[in-house]
Scaffold this active site. Sequence first.
Site, PDB file in Angstrom:
ATOM      1  N   GLU A  53      -2.968  -4.707  -3.019  1.00 46.81           N
ATOM      2  CA  GLU A  53      -3.544  -5.588  -4.071  1.00 46.81           C
ATOM      3  C   GLU A  53      -3.540  -4.831  -5.452  1.00 46.81           C
ATOM      4  O   GLU A  53      -3.497  -5.378  -6.524  1.00 46.81           O
ATOM      5  CB  GLU A  53      -4.955  -6.067  -3.779  1.00 46.81           C
ATOM      6  CG  GLU A  53      -4.940  -6.818  -2.397  1.00 46.81           C
ATOM      7  CD  GLU A  53      -5.188  -5.742  -1.201  1.00 46.81           C
ATOM      8  OE1 GLU A  53      -4.633  -4.598  -0.934  1.00 46.81           O
ATOM      9  OE2 GLU A  53      -5.951  -6.028  -0.245  1.00 46.81           O
ATOM     10  N   CYS A 102      -4.122   0.818  -2.347  1.00 50.18           N
ATOM     11  CA  CYS A 102      -3.871  -0.424  -1.627  1.00 50.18           C
ATOM     12  C   CYS A 102      -3.011  -1.573  -2.482  1.00 50.18           C
ATOM     13  O   CYS A 102      -2.671  -1.308  -3.579  1.00 50.18           O
ATOM     14  CB  CYS A 102      -5.447  -1.319  -1.739  1.00 50.18           C
ATOM     15  SG  CYS A 102      -6.796  -0.583  -0.811  1.00 50.18           S
ATOM     16  N   GLU A 109       0.474   5.175   0.596  1.00 48.17           N
ATOM     17  CA  GLU A 109      -0.433   6.170   0.981  1.00 48.17           C
ATOM     18  C   GLU A 109      -0.049   7.556   0.380  1.00 48.17           C
ATOM     19  O   GLU A 109       1.061   7.917  -0.053  1.00 48.17           O
ATOM     20  CB  GLU A 109      -0.723   6.303   2.561  1.00 48.17           C
ATOM     21  CG  GLU A 109      -0.977   4.768   2.921  1.00 48.17           C
ATOM     22  CD  GLU A 109      -1.249   4.717   4.371  1.00 48.17           C
ATOM     23  OE1 GLU A 109      -1.071   5.563   5.118  1.00 48.17           O
ATOM     24  OE2 GLU A 109      -2.107   3.692   4.886  1.00 48.17           O
ATOM     25  N   ASN A 155       0.789  -1.290  -0.032  1.00 43.37           N
ATOM     26  CA  ASN A 155      -0.064   0.079  -0.066  1.00 43.37           C
ATOM     27  C   ASN A 155       0.746   1.202   0.084  1.00 43.37           C
ATOM     28  O   ASN A 155       1.793   1.307   0.777  1.00 43.37           O
ATOM     29  CB  ASN A 155      -1.049  -0.084   1.308  1.00 43.37           C
ATOM     30  CG  ASN A 155      -0.584  -0.077   2.589  1.00 43.37           C
ATOM     31  OD1 ASN A 155       0.710  -0.837   2.628  1.00 43.37           O
ATOM     32  ND2 ASN A 155      -1.173   0.568   3.503  1.00 43.37           N
ATOM     33  N   CYS A 178     -10.070  -4.874   0.251  1.00 37.67           N
ATOM     34  CA  CYS A 178     -11.421  -3.761   0.344  1.00 37.67           C
ATOM     35  C   CYS A 178     -12.364  -4.116  -0.873  1.00 37.67           C
ATOM     36  O   CYS A 178     -11.725  -4.638  -1.937  1.00 37.67           O
ATOM     37  CB  CYS A 178     -10.810  -2.474   0.512  1.00 37.67           C
ATOM     38  SG  CYS A 178     -10.217  -1.802  -1.084  1.00 37.67           S
ATOM     39  N   CYS A 196     -10.728  -3.006  -4.257  1.00 37.70           N
ATOM     40  CA  CYS A 196      -9.616  -4.206  -4.769  1.00 37.70           C
ATOM     41  C   CYS A 196     -10.504  -5.202  -5.421  1.00 37.70           C
ATOM     42  O   CYS A 196     -10.269  -5.978  -6.265  1.00 37.70           O
ATOM     43  CB  CYS A 196      -8.665  -4.710  -3.555  1.00 37.70           C
ATOM     44  SG  CYS A 196      -7.566  -3.325  -3.427  1.00 37.70           S
TER      45      CYS A 196
HETATM   46  N1  THU Z   1      -5.035  -1.632   2.456  1.00 37.32           N
HETATM   47  C1  THU Z   1      -4.534  -2.273   1.660  1.00 37.32           C
HETATM   48  O1  THU Z   1      -3.611  -2.000   1.137  1.00 37.32           O
HETATM   49  N2  THU Z   1      -5.195  -3.500   1.450  1.00 37.32           N
HETATM   50  C2  THU Z   1      -6.319  -3.991   2.125  1.00 37.32           C
HETATM   51  O2  THU Z   1      -6.562  -4.909   1.850  1.00 37.32           O
HETATM   52  C3  THU Z   1      -6.904  -2.999   3.305  1.00 37.32           C
HETATM   53  C4  THU Z   1      -6.362  -1.721   3.295  1.00 37.32           C
HETATM   54  C5  THU Z   1      -4.347  -0.309   2.881  1.00 37.32           C
HETATM   55  C6  THU Z   1      -5.133   0.991   2.626  1.00 37.32           C
HETATM   56  C7  THU Z   1      -4.349   1.864   3.465  1.00 37.32           C
HETATM   57  O3  THU Z   1      -3.032   2.390   2.914  1.00 37.32           O
HETATM   58  C8  THU Z   1      -4.221   1.242   4.704  1.00 37.32           C
HETATM   59  O4  THU Z   1      -4.399  -0.197   4.242  1.00 37.32           O
HETATM   60  C9  THU Z   1      -5.334   1.354   5.709  1.00 37.32           C
HETATM   61  O5  THU Z   1      -6.639   1.154   5.269  1.00 37.32           O
END
Ligand code: THU
Length: 159
Positions: free
Chosen positions: A74, A72, A63, A61, A111, A114
Amino acid sequence: MREVQITVPIQVFAFEELSEEDRSLIEQAKAMTLTSYSPYSRFQVGAALRLADGQVFRGSNQENAAFPSGLCAERTAFFAAAANAPEVPPVALAIAAQTKGAFLKDLVAPCGACRQSLLEAEVRYKQPIRVLLYGTEGVYVIPSVRDLLPLTFDGSELA
Ligand code: THU
């Protein structure tokens, strides 16, 4: 009125019970948590996507101060695969996450956005993507993204 039940086939494995190929994919997802850029959530997610020819594309991920601009793990992995090897179908995706220095005991699940993005690949390549959700107490194995997204909007309605 009638009721419709939707069931999701999920197998839960101890890590050691998995094939070497699946264990390797999970290890790669775990390793990718270390490349996560997550100063806002401090939730480090890693993903590894295996393609039909054995190539693995990885992501974590990423940000951003403008929160929705991040992505994310994925989709980072999936979009890299689709951009670099568009002719090869993805067949399996492993996801792992850690926070406060420890991997999650329970699984980390993708999520909704994704799931929707990955569903597109199942439609595009006409084959399911197995999903491996890692937790230290067990690995959830789901046969396809479609199972994680019942009552899908998959574009067939647009035809
Ligand atoms: N996140 C992911 O990368 N994948 C997931 O399956 C759930 C959430 C990330 C998004 C964000 O950077 C952090 O986790 C918190 O939501």
